[in-house]
Design an enzyme around this catalytic site. Structure first.
Site, PDB file in Angstrom:
ATOM      1  N   GLU A  38      -2.413  -4.800  15.500  1.00  0.00           N
ATOM      2  CA  GLU A  38      -3.578  -5.341  14.783  1.00  0.00           C
ATOM      3  C   GLU A  38      -4.153  -6.581  15.459  1.00  0.00           C
ATOM      4  O   GLU A  38      -4.809  -7.406  14.823  1.00  0.00           O
ATOM      5  CB  GLU A  38      -3.192  -5.613  13.323  1.00  0.00           C
ATOM      6  CG  GLU A  38      -2.875  -4.301  12.609  1.00  0.00           C
ATOM      7  CD  GLU A  38      -2.564  -4.441  11.140  1.00  0.00           C
ATOM      8  OE1 GLU A  38      -1.950  -5.454  10.758  1.00  0.00           O
ATOM      9  OE2 GLU A  38      -2.914  -3.524  10.383  1.00  0.00           O
ATOM     10  N   GLU A  47       0.823  -1.220   0.000  1.00  0.00           N
ATOM     11  CA  GLU A  47       0.000   0.000   0.000  1.00  0.00           C
ATOM     12  C   GLU A  47       0.854   1.266   0.000  1.00  0.00           C
ATOM     13  O   GLU A  47       0.872   2.025   0.985  1.00  0.00           O
ATOM     14  CB  GLU A  47      -0.959  -0.004   1.194  1.00  0.00           C
ATOM     15  CG  GLU A  47      -2.012  -1.080   1.109  1.00  0.00           C
ATOM     16  CD  GLU A  47      -3.066  -0.965   2.217  1.00  0.00           C
ATOM     17  OE1 GLU A  47      -2.801  -0.320   3.237  1.00  0.00           O
ATOM     18  OE2 GLU A  47      -4.146  -1.557   2.042  1.00  0.00           O
ATOM     19  N   GLU A  95      -6.496  -7.905  -0.462  1.00  0.00           N
ATOM     20  CA  GLU A  95      -6.856  -7.922   0.959  1.00  0.00           C
ATOM     21  C   GLU A  95      -8.307  -7.507   1.123  1.00  0.00           C
ATOM     22  O   GLU A  95      -8.762  -6.563   0.475  1.00  0.00           O
ATOM     23  CB  GLU A  95      -6.052  -6.876   1.757  1.00  0.00           C
ATOM     24  CG  GLU A  95      -4.599  -7.141   1.950  1.00  0.00           C
ATOM     25  CD  GLU A  95      -3.946  -6.000   2.752  1.00  0.00           C
ATOM     26  OE1 GLU A  95      -4.659  -5.298   3.494  1.00  0.00           O
ATOM     27  OE2 GLU A  95      -2.731  -5.819   2.607  1.00  0.00           O
ATOM     28  N   PHE A 134      -6.605  -6.897  17.343  1.00  0.00           N
ATOM     29  CA  PHE A 134      -8.067  -6.974  17.372  1.00  0.00           C
ATOM     30  C   PHE A 134      -8.677  -6.978  15.975  1.00  0.00           C
ATOM     31  O   PHE A 134      -9.858  -6.706  15.796  1.00  0.00           O
ATOM     32  CB  PHE A 134      -8.639  -5.838  18.234  1.00  0.00           C
ATOM     33  CG  PHE A 134      -8.158  -5.911  19.653  1.00  0.00           C
ATOM     34  CD1 PHE A 134      -8.370  -7.066  20.407  1.00  0.00           C
ATOM     35  CD2 PHE A 134      -7.453  -4.871  20.226  1.00  0.00           C
ATOM     36  CE1 PHE A 134      -7.906  -7.169  21.708  1.00  0.00           C
ATOM     37  CE2 PHE A 134      -6.986  -4.964  21.526  1.00  0.00           C
ATOM     38  CZ  PHE A 134      -7.203  -6.113  22.274  1.00  0.00           C
ATOM     39  N   HIS A 135      -7.860  -7.263  14.957  1.00  0.00           N
ATOM     40  CA  HIS A 135      -8.346  -7.355  13.569  1.00  0.00           C
ATOM     41  C   HIS A 135      -8.744  -8.801  13.290  1.00  0.00           C
ATOM     42  O   HIS A 135      -8.047  -9.732  13.684  1.00  0.00           O
ATOM     43  CB  HIS A 135      -7.210  -6.930  12.632  1.00  0.00           C
ATOM     44  CG  HIS A 135      -7.639  -6.615  11.239  1.00  0.00           C
ATOM     45  ND1 HIS A 135      -8.106  -7.570  10.372  1.00  0.00           N
ATOM     46  CD2 HIS A 135      -7.653  -5.448  10.555  1.00  0.00           C
ATOM     47  CE1 HIS A 135      -8.397  -6.992   9.207  1.00  0.00           C
ATOM     48  NE2 HIS A 135      -8.133  -5.703   9.289  1.00  0.00           N
TER      49      HIS A 135
HETATM   50  C1  GAL Z   1      -4.179  -2.839   5.143  1.00  0.00           C
HETATM   51  C2  GAL Z   1      -2.727  -3.257   5.232  1.00  0.00           C
HETATM   52  C3  GAL Z   1      -2.571  -4.548   6.003  1.00  0.00           C
HETATM   53  C4  GAL Z   1      -3.359  -4.483   7.284  1.00  0.00           C
HETATM   54  C5  GAL Z   1      -4.807  -4.160   6.966  1.00  0.00           C
HETATM   55  C6  GAL Z   1      -5.687  -4.097   8.177  1.00  0.00           C
HETATM   56  O1  GAL Z   1      -4.329  -1.511   4.789  1.00  0.00           O
HETATM   57  O2  GAL Z   1      -2.170  -3.420   3.962  1.00  0.00           O
HETATM   58  O3  GAL Z   1      -1.191  -4.765   6.278  1.00  0.00           O
HETATM   59  O4  GAL Z   1      -2.827  -3.494   8.088  1.00  0.00           O
HETATM   60  O5  GAL Z   1      -4.861  -2.918   6.330  1.00  0.00           O
HETATM   61  O6  GAL Z   1      -7.013  -3.767   7.819  1.00  0.00           O
END
Ligand code: GAL
Length: 676
Positions: free
Chosen positions: A370, A165, A322, A372-373
């Site tokens: 991250e 990104e 993603e 809690f993702h």
């Molecule tokens: C994206 C990023 C990933 C992760 C994800 C979480 O923007 O490329 O590494 O951080 O968000 O939503």
């Protein structure tokens, strides 16, 4: 021999990437370095269960791969890639350059980015480097070369994932290297200072430059900064980031000239990159998309993002690099996806041209910011709803292999121009209500509700394949855009333009004479004065529609008036116009219409353009991917009730024959395959 970019779609490596598996490409980011080796073995078993066939590795592994400058340690990555390969899982190998190691920051502190208001950012995070730092570019090329040399012939390698990104979370940097590079960029663009002074309008507020080194980045200043300078700094930043990508891609090409290279876009995020330019430099377009969790219409925004991604890819298949299985961790309220939403989201991307469905990330992190993702495999493990849905999606994608390479076609296009958005977003515009994104979403939503498939186009793109082009908000339109849109109508096209469009040229300079300079001729009108409305003020039109936010004082030259204002500052003046121009027609709508008012206007325009826009079943997304011989009709039911839809052929997810009607259960998707 010169290396071709992009690689031809029929090259063996592109075929292997997009067709080398029994089903659609499926997987996600995989960060095994956060776990002991025993967990990798378990992960890979689970991946096999779910039908995963592609994972992105090493995205944030620079510090492990190069623990000290010039000293490399690939043992762990060798092991991981070998294990994946033995399990039949292919690798999308990242260059880890979005997160330089701690030694890099210690040794090259000048590579740290500086914000517009002068703060030098620290490390301990990611994505934060000056894109113009020669030290960064050299170090990034060095680790890239080591990776490319080492894994060039590894049989698992099917795709390169450069960086992560670009431009996120910050893109523009006001450090010394960036200022120096900006001056060179300006010299290339303008040649002489006289030209730059003219293009930037520096006689305003006495900003005239006598030497190149008097020019600075447009950092935070006492009042509003020269907007032509800021616009060029956006362009420069996009180019500087793109140079970083090309720097790494070209190293990779030396070792693996045939393996596709990409980087993950954030298509609708226009902060940093003009993706129309970027998409020319990747072999396959890859995109990241996250729902705006709290918006009830986030599935419509998803469709918009996917349509834009397909358009950036020139209609070719692309990869969803993603998205999430559930909640993210960075929104104000991270709302979990409801049962079935994960599949609906994935299949909407697929319906709109994706040939790969990947997630962030395979296994949820226990530590780091991250934690809690959501992930494909949650903290709670495999006995979970999310994991079961991940496995089920893998099976669905296995059944959908025939869809690969088919394409979506559209006869309506919406204009999307990042440069115009950048320019419009500067301060001191005529009204705070002027939102390009808001208008694009409003027009897109009306079309989505009617299941009218749209492409997005740059205003200078080839338009002859479209019946209707809509410019919901095109504040900036250079001479080439003006000629292109005018020529499209002259040749028989239909154009619909919404307010505050065609106002300035490529340097944010107002065209001479009355607005809208770039579109005056094609619209057959002039606007002597903008008449923005008060907050919450409404105006009534003679056709009973209601407008908000904006009105214009319009003088028609050749246009006919379709509706007038019956009140408000433009009372009695034209509100909606139509101009017959050459063999085509151009409409202008000078106020903000929403809901049914916008829908009925668009319906008139669609009907005139000969486009079928009969409403289908509300809440059921219908979209077709086709090859020369086959159609694949995706029916995605976003409602809470089963819906009966017309179709004939074979339903691929249930492998059943469909004769006239297919029942689409609440929240589910059906894909009907038929011969053309
Ligand atoms: C994206 C990023 C990933 C992760 C994800 C979480 O923007 O490329 O590494 O951080 O968000 O939503």
């Amino acid at each position: 021999m010169p290396i071709q970019t992009p690689l031809p779609a029929d090259s063996p490596a592109m075929q292997r990437l997009l067709h080398g598996t029994t089903g659609i490409r499926y997987g996600g980011d995989y960060n095994p370095e956060q776990w002991p080796r025993a967990t990798w073995v378990e992960d890979i078993e689970l991946m096999k269960q779910a039908g995963i066939n592609l994972v992105s590795v090493a995205i944030f592994a620079w510090g492990l791969l190069e623990p000290r400058e010039g000293e490399y340690d690939f043992r762990q990555l060798d092991d991981i890639i070998d294990l994946l390969h033995k399990a039949g899982i292919d690798v999308d190998l990242a260059t880890p350059t979005a997160a330089p190691p701690a030694w890099f920051w210690k040794k090259y502190p000048d590579s740290r980015p500086v914000t517009r208001d002068g703060i030098t950012l620290g490390n301990g995070s990611r994505g934060m480097v000056s894109p113009s730092s020669p030290d960064y570019r050299r170090a990034a090329a060095a680790i890239t070369e080591q990776l490319a040399r080492r894994y060039a012939n590894h049989p698992a390698l099917v795709l390169w994932h450069v960086h992560n990104e670009y431009g996120a979370p910050i893109s523009d940097s006001y450090d010394d290297d960036s200022v120096a590079a900006f001056r060179v960029w300006l010299q290339n663009r303008y040649g002489t200072l006289d030209t730059l002074n003219e293009k930037w309008g520096t006689t305003f507020w006495g900003q005239v430059y006598g030497e190149w080194d008097e020019i600075d980045a447009p950092r935070q200043s006492a009042s509003v900064t020269n907007q032509a300078q800021r616009l060029d700094f956006h362009r420069f930043t996009s180019d500087a980031l793109l140079e970083c990508y090309i720097n790494e891609r070209d190293v990779i090409r030396r070792f693996t000239p045939d393996i596709p290279v990409t980087t993950n876009f954030m298509a609708t995020n226009c902060l940093s990159a003009d993706y129309w330019r970027w998409s020319q430099e990747v072999d396959v377009v890859a995109n990241d998309h996250y729902l705006v969790a709290e918006r009830a219409d986030n599935h419509v925004l998803l469709a918009l993002d996917a349509d834009l991604t397909r358009s950036l890819a020139g209609g070719a298949p692309w990869i969803l690099m993603e998205h999430s299985t559930g909640a993210v961790n960075w929104q104000p309220r991270n709302i979990a996806k409801r049962p079935g939403e994960l599949a609906r989201n994935s299949l909407s991307h697929l319906a709109r041209g994706a040939d790969g469905i990947l997630f962030f990330q395979f296994r949820a992190s226990r530590f780091g910011v991250e934690k809690f993702h959501s992930a494909m495999l949650p903290h709670a493990g495999a006995e979970t709803r999310i994991w079961r849905e991940v496995v089920a999606l893998g099976q669905s994608l296995g059944s959908l292999a025939p869809v690969r390479s088919s394409r979506v076609t559209a006869c309506v296009a919406l204009v999307w121009d990042t440069e115009s958005f950048w320019a419009q977003d500067f301060e001191w515009r005529p009204s705070a209500e002027l939102g390009h994104r808001e208008r694009i979403e409003a027009f897109y939503t009306v079309l989505w509700n009617r299941n009218v498939t749209v492409d997005f186009v740059h205003p200078t793109s080839e338009l002859s394949g479209y019946e209707l082009v809509i410019a919901p908000s095109l504040y900036l339109a250079g001479p080439a855009a003006s000629e292109n849109l005018t020529g499209f109508v002259r040749d028989g096209g239909h154009l619909l333009v919404s307010y505050f469009s065609g106002i300035v040229d490529l340097n944010d300079t107002v065209y001479p004479g009355a607005a809208p300079g770039a579109l005056r001729e094609v619209l057959g009108l002039t606007i002597p004065e903008f008449l923005p409305l008060h907050e919450a003020e409404t105006v009534t039109l003679s056709d009973s529609r209601t407008g908000t936010a904006w009105t214009d004082d319009i003088e028609v030259s050749t246009a006919e008036v379709l509706a007038r204002y019956v009140d408000g500052p433009a009372v009695n003046g034209p509100a909606i116009t139509r101009n017959s121009f050459g063999a085509g027609t151009a409409w202008y709508v000078s106020t903000k219409l929403d809901g049914d008012d916008l829908d009925s206007l668009l319906l008139d325009v669609l009907n005139t353009a000969g486009i079928d826009a009969a409403r289908g079943v509300t809440g059921v997304e219908a979209i077709t991917r086709s090859t020369d011989t086959d159609d694949f009709l995706f029916l995605i039911n976003h409602t809470d009730a089963e819906q009966a839809m017309s179709a004939t052929g074979t339903e691929l997810l249930t492998n059943t024959a469909v004769d006239g009607t297919v029942l689409v259960p609440a929240g589910l998707t059906r894909v009907v395959h038929s011969a053309r």
